[in-house]
Structures are given as C-alpha cells and as structure tokens.
Design an enzyme around this catalytic site. Structure first.
Site, PDB file in Angstrom:
ATOM      1  N   ASP A  89     -11.458  84.023  19.258  1.00 47.23           N
ATOM      2  CA  ASP A  89     -11.382  84.961  20.379  1.00 47.23           C
ATOM      3  C   ASP A  89     -10.105  85.791  20.343  1.00 47.23           C
ATOM      4  O   ASP A  89     -10.035  86.849  20.947  1.00 47.23           O
ATOM      5  CB  ASP A  89     -11.480  84.188  21.707  1.00 47.23           C
ATOM      6  CG  ASP A  89     -10.511  83.012  21.728  1.00 47.23           C
ATOM      7  OD1 ASP A  89      -9.323  83.241  21.993  1.00 47.23           O
ATOM      8  OD2 ASP A  89     -10.940  81.874  21.456  1.00 47.23           O
ATOM      9  N   ASP A 159      -6.971  75.369  17.304  1.00 45.03           N
ATOM     10  CA  ASP A 159      -7.686  75.805  18.507  1.00 45.03           C
ATOM     11  C   ASP A 159      -9.163  75.753  18.159  1.00 45.03           C
ATOM     12  O   ASP A 159      -9.815  76.778  17.981  1.00 45.03           O
ATOM     13  CB  ASP A 159      -7.252  77.232  18.850  1.00 45.03           C
ATOM     14  CG  ASP A 159      -8.047  77.810  20.009  1.00 45.03           C
ATOM     15  OD1 ASP A 159      -8.662  77.033  20.749  1.00 45.03           O
ATOM     16  OD2 ASP A 159      -8.059  79.051  20.158  1.00 45.03           O
TER      17      ASP A 159
HETATM   18  N1  AAT Z   1      -9.607  79.805  22.312  1.00 41.39           N
HETATM   19  C1  AAT Z   1     -10.376  78.933  23.114  1.00 41.39           C
HETATM   20  C2  AAT Z   1     -11.627  78.501  22.601  1.00 41.39           C
HETATM   21  C3  AAT Z   1     -11.882  77.624  21.616  1.00 41.39           C
HETATM   22  S1  AAT Z   1     -12.531  78.400  20.316  1.00 41.39           S
HETATM   23  C4  AAT Z   1     -12.859  77.310  19.049  1.00 41.39           C
HETATM   24  C5  AAT Z   1     -13.250  78.103  17.791  1.00 41.39           C
HETATM   25  O1  AAT Z   1     -13.229  77.207  16.671  1.00 41.39           O
HETATM   26  C6  AAT Z   1     -14.662  78.725  17.814  1.00 41.39           C
HETATM   27  O2  AAT Z   1     -14.542  80.125  17.687  1.00 41.39           O
HETATM   28  C7  AAT Z   1     -15.359  78.106  16.605  1.00 41.39           C
HETATM   29  O3  AAT Z   1     -16.228  78.994  15.931  1.00 41.39           O
HETATM   30  C8  AAT Z   1     -14.168  77.707  15.737  1.00 41.39           C
HETATM   31  N2  AAT Z   1     -14.460  76.658  14.736  1.00 41.39           N
HETATM   32  C9  AAT Z   1     -15.242  75.565  14.883  1.00 41.39           C
HETATM   33  N3  AAT Z   1     -15.284  74.859  13.752  1.00 41.39           N
HETATM   34  C10 AAT Z   1     -14.518  75.498  12.841  1.00 41.39           C
HETATM   35  C11 AAT Z   1     -14.187  75.260  11.476  1.00 41.39           C
HETATM   36  N4  AAT Z   1     -14.676  74.204  10.816  1.00 41.39           N
HETATM   37  N5  AAT Z   1     -13.351  76.129  10.846  1.00 41.39           N
HETATM   38  C12 AAT Z   1     -12.852  77.209  11.514  1.00 41.39           C
HETATM   39  N6  AAT Z   1     -13.142  77.488  12.809  1.00 41.39           N
HETATM   40  C13 AAT Z   1     -13.968  76.653  13.469  1.00 41.39           C
HETATM   41  C14 AAT Z   1     -11.667  76.148  21.760  1.00 41.39           C
HETATM   42  C15 AAT Z   1     -12.250  75.612  23.028  1.00 41.39           C
HETATM   43  C16 AAT Z   1     -11.988  74.162  23.289  1.00 41.39           C
HETATM   44  C17 AAT Z   1     -13.026  73.600  24.242  1.00 41.39           C
HETATM   45  C18 AAT Z   1     -12.620  72.299  24.826  1.00 41.39           C
HETATM   46  N7  AAT Z   1     -13.721  71.627  25.467  1.00 41.39           N
END
Ligand code: AAT
Length: 292
Positions: A89, A159
């Site tokens: 994001d 994150d």
């Molecule tokens: N910034 C607040 C929101 C998040 S976003 C978490 C991000 O991690 C998502 O965009 C997802 O696509 C990404 N993601 C998931 N797995 C992987 C991976 N293996 N490699 C790279 N990116 C990844 C976090 C919210 C936390 C919610 C708590 N309940």
C-alpha cells in the site's frame, strides 16, 4: 444507498467476527494471490481487505504504519539502507521517507494488484512510492531474501499479512534466518506480530525463533489499532549481534530529526512517549510470553 454490513470471519480468529458498515464497494477482484477488496465504510473511510482480512482503513492506518516504521528506525543511529517486506500500500514507505539519513528503501511486495489498487484508492499511502530512494521489487519476499546480500540492511520492516495465504512462510524459522543474514551487525528487524489477546502461541513461537536467530535483543511492543481483530497489534523487535540496541529508549528520537515532523503530513500517532509506552506489557503477557 447501500446499508450493508460486511462481516469478516477467518480461521485466524475462530469464534468471532468483525463488522463494518459499507457505503459503497469500490473494487473487488481476485489477483494471482488473493481476493482484493476496497470499500467505502461509514466511519473508517476507505478500507483495504485481502482474503477477507482488513489490512488498513484510512482512519486508523496511521497507528500501524507509524509504529511499525519508527519503532525500529528511531532505535538506531542514522539508518541508511532499509527493506520493507510486504507493505504494497506504500504507507510504510511514506513513514520511512521522513528519515533523511535513509539512502535506499527496497520494498518486496508479492502482489502487484495491491500496489495498483493503493495508487488508485489510497493516494495518501501510495505517495510513499514517489520517493526517489524507493526501489520496488514485485515478488515473493522468501525468494528475495534468499538472494539478498549479507549485511546489506540497517533495518528491515516486515509489514506482511497474517500467516494464512501468501504470507505463511513469513513466520517460519528459515525466513527469520534470511532476515538476520541480510542485516548488518547491530541492525534491526520490526515484524508485525499479531494480537496479544488472541495469538499468544504464535507470538511465543515467533519470539523463541527470534531468540535463536538474532543474537542481540528481542522485544515485544504493541499499539491500539481499532479495526484489527481485538483492537491491538503487536510488533516484534530484534537486533543482530553487534552494537547493542536498547529498543525501549530511542536514541534517534523523531522530534530531533530534521524535517521528520513536517514531512508531507503531521505524525498522528507516534512520538517518543508512545515509543517507550509500547513496550510496557500487561501482566498476563509477561507471564505467558516467556523469555521476554
Ligand atoms: N500496510 C498494512 C497492511 C498490511 S499489507 C501486507 C502485504 O503483504 C500485502 O500487500 C500482501 O500482498 C503482502 N505479502 C503477503 N505475503 C507476501 C510475501 N510472501 N512476499 C511479499 N509480500 C507479501 C499488513 C496488515 C496486517 C494485518 C494484521 N491482521
């Protein structure tokens, strides 16, 4: 006018559901990795949901993004190379950009649709991508970290989403080992670490993996985020062997950083007092989360 409510159930939170009133669904599509949903809520502004789990709302994203970023970056002197895992994001990038000592911000996000959707619906977060220090890598962070140069980063911010779906491997020991390897001696990790009310076991497991993997300090902090299950979220802070890091007393306080407070928008949640308070733990957490 839609008067619908959306209920979010997930096996991560058995026996409870959360609901938000929907004004309008703005986007709903399946990406290669997950279902991506954006809607306008009546109280929390726009909401981003992945696979039925709330990732952020416009009203309370400040708490999560500011804390997960400044807890690690204010705990070390002059961070230069920073890696963000997930965070498509752009909110964490926006917060890192306040630190003028930073020279490089790598970000590895698996899902391009999250980035595109954020640029369209969450410009206040996606603005983070406009910083010239940002290098975007679209791919799986597990793979990215396998190839990351040893000792490259001063700080890594994980994150990532909850460990169901594409983020499953991100709470396992091999992944933490690659994180530790990619950090310089005395470098710091800040990892999203769930709710102390609901996930004591997962937190305990992550803490014991981190004690084995990081030879510096391992600390747990938390903050209030009303739209995450149980209304709180935790952060696991670790440092590698090297110059000791005292996470509880920020040596790089945000109030003294030139331009950090004026950067694009005011901080809404984080300050040095919140930083110190975040490490104060309820008695049951101290008892249950051993080795703290
Ligand atoms: N910034 C607040 C929101 C998040 S976003 C978490 C991000 O991690 C998502 O965009 C997802 O696509 C990404 N993601 C998931 N797995 C992987 C991976 N293996 N490699 C790279 N990116 C990844 C976090 C919210 C936390 C919610 C708590 N309940």
């Amino acid at each position: 006018k839609a008067q619908k409510e959306l209920y979010f159930h997930n096996p991560m939170w058995p026996g409870e559901a959360h609901s938000l009133k929907v004004e309008k669904i703005l986007f709903k599509e399946k990406s290669e990795y997950q279902e991506v949903l954006v809607f306008e809520s009546s109280i929390y502004g726009k909401v981003l949901v992945l696979d039925g789990i709330v990732q952020l709302t416009e009203k309370d994203e400040c708490a999560y993004q500011e804390m997960i970023t400044h807890l690690p970056l204010c705990s070390i002197e002059s961070p230069k190379n920073v890696l963000v895992v997930g965070g498509g994001d752009g909110g964490v990038l926006r917060e890192i950009a306040r630190h003028s000592s930073v020279e490089l911000i790598d970000i590895c996000e698996i899902d391009k649709m999250v980035i595109d959707v954020s640029k369209k619906f969450f410009p206040e977060l996606a603005i983070g991508f406009e910083d010239p220090r940002v290098r975007l890598h679209v791919g799986d962070a597990v793979e990215f970290l396998r190839h990351a140069p040893e000792g490259k980063y001063d700080a890594i911010i994980v994150d990532s989403s909850d460990p169901v779906g594409p983020a499953q491997e991100l709470v396992e020991k091999p992944f933490f080992e690659t994180l530790a390897r990619a950090l310089r001696p005395g470098g710091v990790l800040c990892n999203m670490a769930e709710s102390m009310w609901l996930h004591t076991h997962l937190i305990q497991d992550m803490i014991s993996i981190c004690h084995e993997t990081f030879k510096g300090s391992v600390q747990y902090a938390w903050a209030s985020v009303p739209t995450y299950p149980s209304g709180v979220i935790g952060f696991l802070l670790c440092s590698t062997e090297g110059p000791p890091v005292d996470f509880m007393h920020p040596i790089n306080p945000i109030e003294k950083l030139e331009g950090a407070l004026q950067h694009r928008r005011e901080l809404r949640f984080y300050n040095s007092e919140m930083h110190k308070a975040a490490f104060c733990l309820p008695s049951f957490v101290k008892r249950e989360v051993k080795a703290l």
